[in-house]
Design a protein around this motif. Structure first.
Motif, mmCIF file in Angstrom:
data_model
loop_
_atom_site.group_PDB
_atom_site.id
_atom_site.type_symbol
_atom_site.label_atom_id
_atom_site.label_comp_id
_atom_site.label_asym_id
_atom_site.label_seq_id
_atom_site.Cartn_x
_atom_site.Cartn_y
_atom_site.Cartn_z
ATOM 1 N N ASP A 1 0.822 -1.213 0.000
ATOM 2 C CA ASP A 1 0.000 0.000 0.000
ATOM 3 C C ASP A 1 0.856 1.263 0.000
ATOM 4 O O ASP A 1 0.582 2.204 -0.764
ATOM 5 C CB ASP A 1 -0.934 0.009 1.212
ATOM 6 N N ASN A 2 1.886 1.310 0.870
ATOM 7 C CA ASN A 2 2.698 2.539 0.909
ATOM 8 C C ASN A 2 3.521 2.673 -0.370
ATOM 9 O O ASN A 2 3.748 3.789 -0.840
ATOM 10 C CB ASN A 2 3.564 2.584 2.170
ATOM 11 N N PHE A 3 3.944 1.549 -0.941
ATOM 12 C CA PHE A 3 4.693 1.602 -2.199
ATOM 13 C C PHE A 3 3.802 2.145 -3.322
ATOM 14 O O PHE A 3 4.209 3.031 -4.092
ATOM 15 C CB PHE A 3 5.202 0.199 -2.535
ATOM 16 N N HIS A 4 2.576 1.632 -3.408
ATOM 17 C CA HIS A 4 1.659 2.108 -4.441
ATOM 18 C C HIS A 4 1.333 3.587 -4.252
ATOM 19 O O HIS A 4 1.258 4.344 -5.219
ATOM 20 C CB HIS A 4 0.370 1.293 -4.428
ATOM 21 N N ALA A 5 1.145 4.021 -3.004
ATOM 22 C CA ALA A 5 0.800 5.425 -2.745
ATOM 23 C C ALA A 5 1.901 6.354 -3.250
ATOM 24 O O ALA A 5 1.611 7.423 -3.816
ATOM 25 C CB ALA A 5 0.574 5.638 -1.252
ATOM 26 N N ARG A 6 3.161 5.970 -3.066
ATOM 27 C CA ARG A 6 4.262 6.811 -3.559
ATOM 28 C C ARG A 6 4.253 6.863 -5.081
ATOM 29 O O ARG A 6 4.382 7.925 -5.679
ATOM 30 C CB ARG A 6 5.612 6.280 -3.060
ATOM 31 N N ARG A 7 4.109 5.708 -5.690
ATOM 32 C CA ARG A 7 4.163 5.662 -7.150
ATOM 33 C C ARG A 7 2.945 6.315 -7.806
ATOM 34 O O ARG A 7 3.012 6.742 -8.959
ATOM 35 C CB ARG A 7 4.300 4.220 -7.616
ATOM 36 N N ASP A 8 1.858 6.408 -7.077
ATOM 37 C CA ASP A 8 0.634 6.977 -7.638
ATOM 38 C C ASP A 8 0.530 8.485 -7.417
ATOM 39 O O ASP A 8 -0.418 9.114 -7.881
ATOM 40 C CB ASP A 8 -0.585 6.284 -7.011
ATOM 41 N N ASP A 9 1.510 9.059 -6.713
ATOM 42 C CA ASP A 9 1.507 10.503 -6.448
ATOM 43 C C ASP A 9 2.138 11.232 -7.636
ATOM 44 O O ASP A 9 3.329 11.027 -7.931
ATOM 45 C CB ASP A 9 2.303 10.785 -5.169
ATOM 46 N N PRO A 10 1.397 12.098 -8.346
ATOM 47 C CA PRO A 10 1.959 12.797 -9.514
ATOM 48 C C PRO A 10 3.196 13.624 -9.183
ATOM 49 O O PRO A 10 4.098 13.751 -10.024
ATOM 50 C CB PRO A 10 0.804 13.687 -9.982
ATOM 51 N N ASP A 11 3.258 14.205 -7.977
ATOM 52 C CA ASP A 11 4.433 14.988 -7.604
ATOM 53 C C ASP A 11 5.669 14.101 -7.485
ATOM 54 O O ASP A 11 6.767 14.479 -7.916
ATOM 55 C CB ASP A 11 4.195 15.715 -6.279
#
Length: 343
Positions: A21-31
């Protein structure tokens, strides 16, 4: 089997399935993804696939990507991840890093990347480590520089992503660079002096260099020598250069150049102040500036001018903390500032 690395604030540990979940959240952040090699929105199934693959690995494998988590040493909060790619011979490693945007500027990237590089040289015995980044991402370049990497090249229109092409910057480190970085002096010097530049020390002065990102704010030595030889015209008259090398405990570590006060330029101007990349963060810049100001006082000057460019890594905070106040004038896109010299 990779053993977690503990630093002052962090733990660098293997991935677990619980990190999806935390890995996906980082990769899904446009910034976060702006200068990375993926696009958003980032599919969750891709994050699952990568995490599952990495969990099965015991450490870096030849011709493959391996990753570790960077988390808080005490609370376990995840801040980001580091990645390693070994070539098929195991001699060269490419590295990467991704951190949650909420934790940018905290120093976690430098604190974790350094020990990972140590691991690559000490445990895997690689001969070279490198990283590539977008030229418009100075924050990432500064991470590389503060970890000891050297700028090696700028490749034009060489990186393609989602149908768009961009340039690439390459930073690299060989074992000799790594050893020199670790053995560099890091403590404040006991004695700082301004010394004349002569035939005996000119080669050492010419070899001084800042980090590449700092060249946006202070010119390299060859440009300073050129400017001194062919002084620019300011307010209708050429400036008068005055140069000194900066010596710390007997070692040449920097360079300073003034434009002296003259008939056409009533106040001296601090033109260049350069501290070599291997001697930064030792307090030398402040000590050298004190000496420059004292020299101006001894010459009867009442004030000293300087200027700075804005941007990531700008010297503005350094000068403002030492009493330099913007005059409201802009020169060649630089903010002019003045300090009153009180005896």
């Amino acid at each position: 089997m990779f053993t977690p690395i503990i630093t002052e604030r962090l733990v660098i540990r293997p991935f677990t399935e619980g990190d999806t979940d935390n890995f996906h959240a980082r990769r899904d952040d446009p910034d976060v993804a702006l200068y990375q090699d993926w696009v958003t929105p980032y599919p969750y199934e891709d994050a699952e696939r990568i995490v599952t693959s990495v969990v099965e690995m015991e450490g870096p494998e030849r011709d493959g990507w391996w990753m570790v988590i960077v988390a808080d040493r005490f609370t376990g909060e995840v801040y980001g991840d580091l990645s390693v790619h070994l070539d098929e011979d195991g001699h060269t490693s490419e590295i990467g890093y991704t951190f949650d945007a909420r934790h940018w500027g905290s120093g976690y990237a430098v604190e974790s990347l350094g020990p990972l590089v140590d691991y690559l040289f000490e445990e895997l015995h690689v001969t070279r480590v490198f990283g590539m980044l977008h030229p418009d991402n100075p924050a990432s370049a500064m991470v590389m520089e503060r970890t000891g990497f050297r700028f090696e090249g700028h490749t034009r229109r060489s990186f393609w992503l989602d149908g768009e092409v961009s340039d690439d910057w390459i930073y690299g480190m060989v074992r000799e660079d790594w050893e020199a970085w670790h053995s560099r002096i890091r403590t404040p010097p006991e004695d700082v002096r301004l010394v004349e530049i002569s035939t005996e020390n000119i080669s050492d002065v010419a070899a001084l260099e800042t980090h590449t990102t700092q060249e946006r704010f202070v010119a390299p030595m060859n440009q300073s020598f050129t400017d001194a030889l062919f002084p620019e015209i300011v307010d209708g008259a050429p400036v008068v250069p005055w140069m000194r090398a900066i010596e710390a405990d007997g070692v040449l570590v920097g360079f300073v150049m003034l434009a002296l006060a003259s008939e056409h330029h009533p106040e001296p101007y601090l033109w260049r102040l350069l501290i070599d990349r291997m001697h930064q963060r030792r307090g030398i810049g402040g000590a050298a500036l004190d000496l420059v100001e004292q020299t101006c006082r001894e010459q009867g000057e009442k004030a000293l001018l300087t200027s700075w460019r804005e941007g990531k890594g700008s010297p503005r905070p350094f000068y403002e903390s030492r009493g330099y106040v913007p005059t409201g004038r802009t020169i060649d896109h630089e903010t002019e500032a003045r300090k009153t010299l009180v005896s």
